[in-house]
Scaffold this motif. Structure first.
Motif, PDB file in Angstrom:
ATOM      1  N   PRO A  31      51.102  -1.661  56.492  1.00  0.00           N
ATOM      2  CA  PRO A  31      50.119  -1.029  57.392  1.00  0.00           C
ATOM      3  C   PRO A  31      50.690   0.231  58.019  1.00  0.00           C
ATOM      4  N   SER A  32      49.877   1.291  58.022  1.00  0.00           N
ATOM      5  CA  SER A  32      50.355   2.553  58.603  1.00  0.00           C
ATOM      6  C   SER A  32      50.497   2.470  60.114  1.00  0.00           C
ATOM      7  N   ALA A  33      49.708   1.586  60.753  1.00  0.00           N
ATOM      8  CA  ALA A  33      49.772   1.433  62.206  1.00  0.00           C
ATOM      9  C   ALA A  33      49.454  -0.008  62.580  1.00  0.00           C
ATOM     10  N   VAL A  34      50.180  -0.514  63.578  1.00  0.00           N
ATOM     11  CA  VAL A  34      49.985  -1.867  64.087  1.00  0.00           C
ATOM     12  C   VAL A  34      50.046  -1.803  65.607  1.00  0.00           C
ATOM     13  N   LYS A  35      49.157  -2.529  66.263  1.00  0.00           N
ATOM     14  CA  LYS A  35      49.174  -2.587  67.718  1.00  0.00           C
ATOM     15  C   LYS A  35      50.393  -3.355  68.208  1.00  0.00           C
ATOM     16  N   ARG A  36      51.023  -2.823  69.252  1.00  0.00           N
ATOM     17  CA  ARG A  36      52.192  -3.486  69.822  1.00  0.00           C
ATOM     18  C   ARG A  36      51.837  -4.923  70.216  1.00  0.00           C
ATOM     19  N   GLY A  37      52.714  -5.859  69.814  1.00  0.00           N
ATOM     20  CA  GLY A  37      52.491  -7.266  70.105  1.00  0.00           C
ATOM     21  C   GLY A  37      51.762  -8.024  69.019  1.00  0.00           C
ATOM     22  N   ASP A  38      51.171  -7.313  68.048  1.00  0.00           N
ATOM     23  CA  ASP A  38      50.509  -7.983  66.925  1.00  0.00           C
ATOM     24  C   ASP A  38      51.532  -8.333  65.844  1.00  0.00           C
ATOM     25  N   ASN A  39      51.072  -9.093  64.851  1.00  0.00           N
ATOM     26  CA  ASN A  39      51.907  -9.388  63.684  1.00  0.00           C
ATOM     27  C   ASN A  39      51.674  -8.341  62.605  1.00  0.00           C
ATOM     28  N   ALA A  40      52.696  -8.117  61.776  1.00  0.00           N
ATOM     29  CA  ALA A  40      52.594  -7.148  60.685  1.00  0.00           C
ATOM     30  C   ALA A  40      53.018  -7.821  59.384  1.00  0.00           C
ATOM     31  N   LEU A  41      52.162  -7.735  58.391  1.00  0.00           N
ATOM     32  CA  LEU A  41      52.458  -8.323  57.082  1.00  0.00           C
ATOM     33  C   LEU A  41      52.847  -7.217  56.110  1.00  0.00           C
ATOM     34  N   LEU A  42      54.072  -7.306  55.570  1.00  0.00           N
ATOM     35  CA  LEU A  42      54.580  -6.337  54.597  1.00  0.00           C
ATOM     36  C   LEU A  42      54.574  -7.002  53.219  1.00  0.00           C
ATOM     37  N   ILE A  43      54.013  -6.311  52.232  1.00  0.00           N
ATOM     38  CA  ILE A  43      53.873  -6.871  50.885  1.00  0.00           C
ATOM     39  C   ILE A  43      54.573  -5.963  49.882  1.00  0.00           C
ATOM     40  N   CYS A  44      55.355  -6.587  49.002  1.00  0.00           N
ATOM     41  CA  CYS A  44      56.042  -5.865  47.935  1.00  0.00           C
ATOM     42  C   CYS A  44      55.568  -6.433  46.596  1.00  0.00           C
ATOM     43  N   ASN A  45      54.855  -5.626  45.851  1.00  0.00           N
ATOM     44  CA  ASN A  45      54.344  -6.053  44.537  1.00  0.00           C
ATOM     45  C   ASN A  45      55.228  -5.494  43.424  1.00  0.00           C
ATOM     46  N   TYR A  46      55.409  -6.281  42.365  1.00  0.00           N
ATOM     47  CA  TYR A  46      56.224  -5.834  41.230  1.00  0.00           C
ATOM     48  C   TYR A  46      55.883  -6.698  40.022  1.00  0.00           C
ATOM     49  N   ASP A  47      56.233  -6.183  38.868  1.00  0.00           N
ATOM     50  CA  ASP A  47      56.027  -6.897  37.605  1.00  0.00           C
ATOM     51  C   ASP A  47      57.387  -7.080  36.949  1.00  0.00           C
ATOM     52  N   ILE A  48      57.856  -8.312  36.925  1.00  0.00           N
ATOM     53  CA  ILE A  48      59.176  -8.594  36.365  1.00  0.00           C
ATOM     54  C   ILE A  48      59.118  -8.884  34.871  1.00  0.00           C
ATOM     55  N   GLU A  49      57.882  -9.064  34.351  1.00  0.00           N
ATOM     56  CA  GLU A  49      57.611  -9.390  32.948  1.00  0.00           C
ATOM     57  C   GLU A  49      58.448 -10.589  32.502  1.00  0.00           C
ATOM     58  N   ASN A  50      59.186 -10.457  31.405  1.00  0.00           N
ATOM     59  CA  ASN A  50      59.959 -11.591  30.869  1.00  0.00           C
ATOM     60  C   ASN A  50      61.367 -11.656  31.441  1.00  0.00           C
ATOM     61  N   ASP A  51      61.652 -10.752  32.386  1.00  0.00           N
ATOM     62  CA  ASP A  51      62.972 -10.755  33.007  1.00  0.00           C
ATOM     63  C   ASP A  51      63.000 -11.786  34.135  1.00  0.00           C
TER      64      ASP A  51
ATOM     65  N   THR B 181      60.577  -2.947  25.891  1.00  0.00           N
ATOM     66  CA  THR B 181      60.970  -2.973  27.286  1.00  0.00           C
ATOM     67  C   THR B 181      60.347  -4.183  27.975  1.00  0.00           C
ATOM     68  N   VAL B 182      61.189  -5.009  28.560  1.00  0.00           N
ATOM     69  CA  VAL B 182      60.703  -6.225  29.211  1.00  0.00           C
ATOM     70  C   VAL B 182      61.214  -6.325  30.637  1.00  0.00           C
ATOM     71  N   GLY B 183      61.719  -5.238  31.191  1.00  0.00           N
ATOM     72  CA  GLY B 183      62.347  -5.277  32.503  1.00  0.00           C
ATOM     73  C   GLY B 183      61.367  -5.079  33.643  1.00  0.00           C
ATOM     74  N   LEU B 184      61.914  -4.739  34.801  1.00  0.00           N
ATOM     75  CA  LEU B 184      61.168  -4.576  36.047  1.00  0.00           C
ATOM     76  C   LEU B 184      60.312  -3.311  35.997  1.00  0.00           C
ATOM     77  N   ARG B 185      59.064  -3.398  36.492  1.00  0.00           N
ATOM     78  CA  ARG B 185      58.203  -2.209  36.545  1.00  0.00           C
ATOM     79  C   ARG B 185      57.083  -2.417  37.563  1.00  0.00           C
ATOM     80  N   ASN B 186      56.351  -1.329  37.803  1.00  0.00           N
ATOM     81  CA  ASN B 186      55.185  -1.336  38.708  1.00  0.00           C
ATOM     82  C   ASN B 186      55.524  -1.859  40.107  1.00  0.00           C
ATOM     83  N   VAL B 187      56.611  -1.399  40.660  1.00  0.00           N
ATOM     84  CA  VAL B 187      56.985  -1.794  42.024  1.00  0.00           C
ATOM     85  C   VAL B 187      56.217  -0.927  43.019  1.00  0.00           C
ATOM     86  N   ASN B 188      55.533  -1.554  43.975  1.00  0.00           N
ATOM     87  CA  ASN B 188      54.802  -0.827  45.016  1.00  0.00           C
ATOM     88  C   ASN B 188      54.723  -1.692  46.259  1.00  0.00           C
ATOM     89  N   VAL B 189      54.463  -1.050  47.398  1.00  0.00           N
ATOM     90  CA  VAL B 189      54.409  -1.766  48.675  1.00  0.00           C
ATOM     91  C   VAL B 189      53.058  -1.545  49.341  1.00  0.00           C
TER      92      VAL B 189
END
Length: 330
Positions: free
Chosen positions: A37-57, A26-34
């Protein structure tokens, strides 16, 4: 009849899928997670991160959703690689700091609170796809500390302490907690009110009541500290305090007896007041420092200040009668 090129392509896809399904290959996509932030103050910036392992794909595309609606897409084979799907004044993506794994949202409004999802797709031949979601709440913080009302500065043992702690105009309403001498108050001391919703402002208020009878163990060196804390997720924590002094009974500086209710262990009739007064008079008349009119003149201002003239006048009359009686016997 199918063309030889189409047949060859189908055969290649089937073979690739079969090989990818073999154990240990198996060399496909795996270990996808995000990481959202559970809470952000109004007017602030929010950074969303998506992690994944594409391996040899090979990565085909990354898509971000708010609810069911896509607002950002990253496709490495296209130019530009990113696309934005959003209404004005809603989700503002900073494209210069967004890529295949990160999305930066600027100046977030409370209206975008909800579920955010990242969908990752691999390229041919597998076309594996995985989607992961998490909640993010944009918070409107209170403009001031929690407010304590109804608490007096002094209490006696046996008095009832009854007050409120309130935190106004936030989104969501703050979680309130009462503390006595830095120890969290038990539930039987509390009354929780329903959240008050301010529809026009889209904000909420919280109120928590405390009520208990003051006992000896509440006071530490004649002082009791009441504290109310307000929290919203992990981004807001404020508290307010009230210091309470123990109010102890005081003796009255007058000729009258103190109120018997101040001394619950003393019962009427425990002392023979008439006999006690007679002994005082007799000792004053017969002792070595018998009463003299000059002493009366000197002590007159003190009697008046103490407000005990009536008692002293009665005592003086009895004393003079005893002195006259003694002379008559001679």
């Amino acid at each position: 009849m199918q063309k030889p090129a189409l047949k060859l392509r189908r055969l290649f896809i089937i073979t690739a899928v079969y090989i990818a399904s073999l154990p240990g290959l198996t060399v496909g996509l795996r270990n996808v997670n995000v990481r959202i932030p559970s809470a952000v103050k109004r007017g602030d910036n929010a950074l969303l991160i998506c992690n994944y392992d594409i391996e040899n794909d090979t990565l085909y595309t990354v898509k971000w959703y708010r609810g069911r609606r896509e607002f950002y897409r990253y496709t490495p084979k296209e130019n530009p690689a990113w696309k934005i799907f959003t209404k004005a004044n809603e989700i503002d993506v900073e494209t210069a700091q967004s890529n295949a794994s990160h999305v930066l949202l600027r100046n977030v409004p409370t209206s975008i609170s909800g579920k955010f999802a990242c969908e990752v797709s691999a390229d041919a031949p597998t076309f594996d796809t995985s989607i992961v979601a998490a909640d993010m709440e944009v918070v409107e913080l209170p403009t001031q500390r929690p407010i304590i009302t109804g608490i007096h500065s002094r209490y006696r043992l046996g008095d009832v302490v009854n007050g409120n702690c309130s935190s106004d105009y936030s989104k969501p309403a703050a979680n309130l907690t009462w503390w006595i001498n830095d120890i969290q108050v038990p539930p039987n001391y509390l009354r929780v009110y329903d959240i008050q919703r301010h529809v026009a402002e889209h904000l909420e208020s919280a109120v928590l009541e405390i009520k208990f009878v003051v006992t000896v163990h509440h006071f530490i060196k004649s002082r009791l500290k009441l504290k109310c804390s307000a929290r919203i997720h992990e981004i807001y924590a404020q508290e307010s305090e009230k210091l309470i002094e123990e109010d102890r009974p005081r003796f009255l500086a007058s000729g009258r007896s103190p109120d018997m209710n101040m001394y619950p262990f003393d019962q009427p009739g425990d002392v023979d007041e008439h006999n006690e007064l007679f002994l005082i008079h007799s000792n004053a008349a017969c002792g070595p420092f018998a009463w003299h009119p000059i002493l009366f003149v000197l002590l007159w201002p003190s009697f008046w200040v103490l407000g005990a003239w009536e008692s002293w006048e009665h005592w003086l009359r009895n004393l003079l009668e005893i002195r006259h009686s003694g002379r008559a016997l001679r």
